[in-house]
Write a protein that holds these residues in place. Sequence first.
Motif: not given
Length: 638
Positions: A138-147
């Motif tokens: 990921p271009a920006t690491p995911l944290s508590n993200a919705s996909i």
Amino acid sequence: MRHCRRYVIILAVACLCAVHSTLFANNLAVSSLSLTGMNSASDFILVKFNVSWENSWRTSIGPSNWDAAWVFVKFRVGDSNPILTGASSSTTTVTVSSTANLRAGMPVRVTSGTGAFAANTVISSITNSTQFVVSATPATPLSNASIECTRIWEHARLNDNGHTAPSGSSLDAGLLAPGTAFNATSNPALGVFLYRSSVGAGSNSFNNVQVRWNYGANGVADDAVISIRLFAVEMVYVPQGAFFVGSGGTDYHEWGSMTDGSKSFGPQGVSTSPQGRTSIPFRITGENAIDIDNVSGRLWGMSNDLSVNQNDRGHHMGNSTDAAVSLPAAFPKGFGAFYCMKYEMSQGQYRDYLNTLTYQQQTLFHFNGTPESGVGTKINASTWNYIEIRTPGNSTINTPAVYGADQSGNNIYDESNDGASLASTSGTYYNFASYLDWSGLRLMTELEYEKACRGTLSPVPNEYAWGTTNIVANTSITNRGSVNETATNGNFSGKSGTYNPNAESATTTTSTNPTRVGAFAGNATAREAAGAAYYGMMDMTGGHWEQVVNVARNEGRAYTGLHGDGSLSSTGHHNVTNWPSTPPYEGAGLRGGAWSSNWNNYMSYSVSGRNIGAFRTGVVQGENFWEVIGGRGVRTAQ
């Protein structure tokens, strides 16, 4: 000669327990699609349907062959795109609450929370019930993200037996690797051939066909909600047998008819000039390796170096030092039995193919705008292309476009007169190769092309696919661009004629429009008048240029005849080992001429003419050949 048209798509939206279906049909019709006989212990279910087509045949004399329908199934898991919350990532591993309904190949995007995927990221693999791997960090690491994960169409893995063929029909499973042991995951059946079980001719109507889908081998759960699409392509069986390449005439660059300075080539070939020379045909008697050498009785060619003459476009065989080479045993030579598409890929087939791809995959096949261009945007700018965007896609949310045909230009898509039955103008090699990979077929070699056209008959010097040197004038075309387009033939006039029997032309040396594939044939139409090849394929001279694997290049000779597995790369390219895959695709070539060809230059378009037997892709596209390049796939018989 007995012929009909080609292609159909059916859509059913289903649970594994109950289905209803919507029909999209042409002359090859599939109806009453349903799922039945679910076996959750062995993870299979039966796909049930009716199929019919006109002008079918099976004969025990002459060609001793039959026509068939190649039937295969695509499926999609889920009734909506999976939405995952609370996602986190570490390098390419993404952790979520559940990976249920996720599939390798799904495009992914972040809809909220922290993080962002790189452009065109897809799921590479499912690790376990809570983790999956993506194609790029990921271009920006995911944290508590919705996909959101976009659903995809996949190829169904069928069993090698357990199918039901109705009375009067036979059914053969087509394995990924014919002639080797069946394995539900590594060597499944990618489709089935359905054909007459006894001698006869006329219409087929086979009801309650059942094919066993091993959904467990596709990793589909018993309680999954799925969508199913069933496709059928008309094919013709080409029996095993010896045959000749080269006609013994003066065809342009045919086998045994080229010269390198003072060297002649071909078995006892006599070279007089780049044109106007004679040769002795070469007989293919098996699938063993063939020596290519300037020795009497052997196949011979001049050069493997495109820099020798840019205008040659690689119609030679051999290599740049004129040293002897070998055509490997694995290269399909046409001696062994195979199935060949009865018609060239149609615009309707190409449309339906595009409508199963992701947005990113669709992008590869756009030469005019992108999949999110406006309604009515054509996929390419060719005058003869009628496939255009019906519903625009959206790159931001990974939504693919929906395509339709609209020859009439009335903005009402996929009517009977909207050109879906015309040969496709997809053009480039990688477009065509991707379609074949997707459908579980493979590329035809230039040796197989000559076998399909000529059969086991002795060559006629300079012959066309219909076995004579005559050319017929088309005096009228009715129902232009419709599913029932027909042509009226005039008088045969030999090589002095200027008319193409497989295109719309009545007064000029080049045709004005392509016609419906198979428009010149009927139940009682003779081979010459129909423009039919020996085994019954249509338009192999003068439809669109036929794409083949050539013998002229190292990349071509490396081809081993592997079949497509029904899936493409995330970018839409084919991914089959030893298919020409590196631009400029020097292992590919063209045979048979096109509807736009100048028929006064007949030697380039005969069965053995190899004017563009191999080509540098950029050269061909630079000459706008892509507008008249089509092709048809083949499949090695079991």
